[in-house]
Design a protein around this motif. Structure first.
Motif: not given
Length: 191
Positions: A82-94
């Motif tokens: 969750c620190g290296v991926k963006s919520g703009k590109d991916i649903d981090k919850f899923t």
């Protein structure tokens, strides 16, 4: 003992490895934050520092709220993700298998899998250079009941919390004492 002097840097450690949630339970976002802490007891105040280019920055700026979710050692891979991926590109919850559940007082969700979540209302934001500091009042705390004993005491040591220090994650270890133990008078034994 000899010491070297280094130029100023962000080397205060350890800090909590937290997952900060914003948005809503039906459209949640989460990012990893290590730059956080307590700034006041009454009222209970905290802060988070977020880079303006982060997807969550504008969500927090517009909503004026966020939740600091404390993470466990068992969640550290997801915390890093969750620190290296963006919520703009991916649903981090899923992607992480997290469940966004409604908080008690805010629109921002809590992470069901986290043992403790601090519901925070922004009182001030200040651009300090590379990060915006969001100063916030902690308006409530959601605690997983399995960490509360029969006397209503939180057993924080059982949570298995994690920490971050200089680019590395750590599991918090054993309890060394409690506040005031160094000056507390010993109880006299009865004979």
């Amino acid at each position: 003992m000899s010491k070297q002097f280094w130029k100023g840097s962000a080397l205060l450690a350890p800090v909590p490895a937290t997952l900060v949630t914003c948005g809503t339970p039906d459209k949640p976002n989460v990012l990893t934050i290590g730059w956080t802490g307590i700034v006041c007891t009454r009222p209970p105040m905290t802060y988070i520092s977020v880079r303006p280019e982060r997807f969550s920055h504008d969500i927090i700026m517009k909503s004026g709220e966020f939740v600091i979710n404390l993470t466990t050692s068992a969640m550290i891979k997801e915390t890093d993700f969750c620190g290296v991926k963006s919520g703009k590109d991916i649903d981090k919850f899923t992607a992480c298998g997290f469940h966004a559940v409604p908080s008690t007082k805010l629109s921002a969700p809590i992470i069901e899998e986290c043992p403790i979540s601090l519901e925070c209302k922004v009182t001030e934001s200040r651009l300090l250079g590379s990060h915006t500091m969001f100063l916030a009042e902690i308006i409530g705390i959601d605690v997983d009941e399995k960490y509360i004993d029969s006397k209503g005491k939180l057993n924080l040591q059982q949570c298995g919390l994690s920490a971050y220090a200089h680019g590395e994650y750590f599991a918090l270890g054993r309890k060394l004492g409690d506040f005031g133990f160094s000056v507390r008078k010993k109880k006299k034994s009865r004979k």
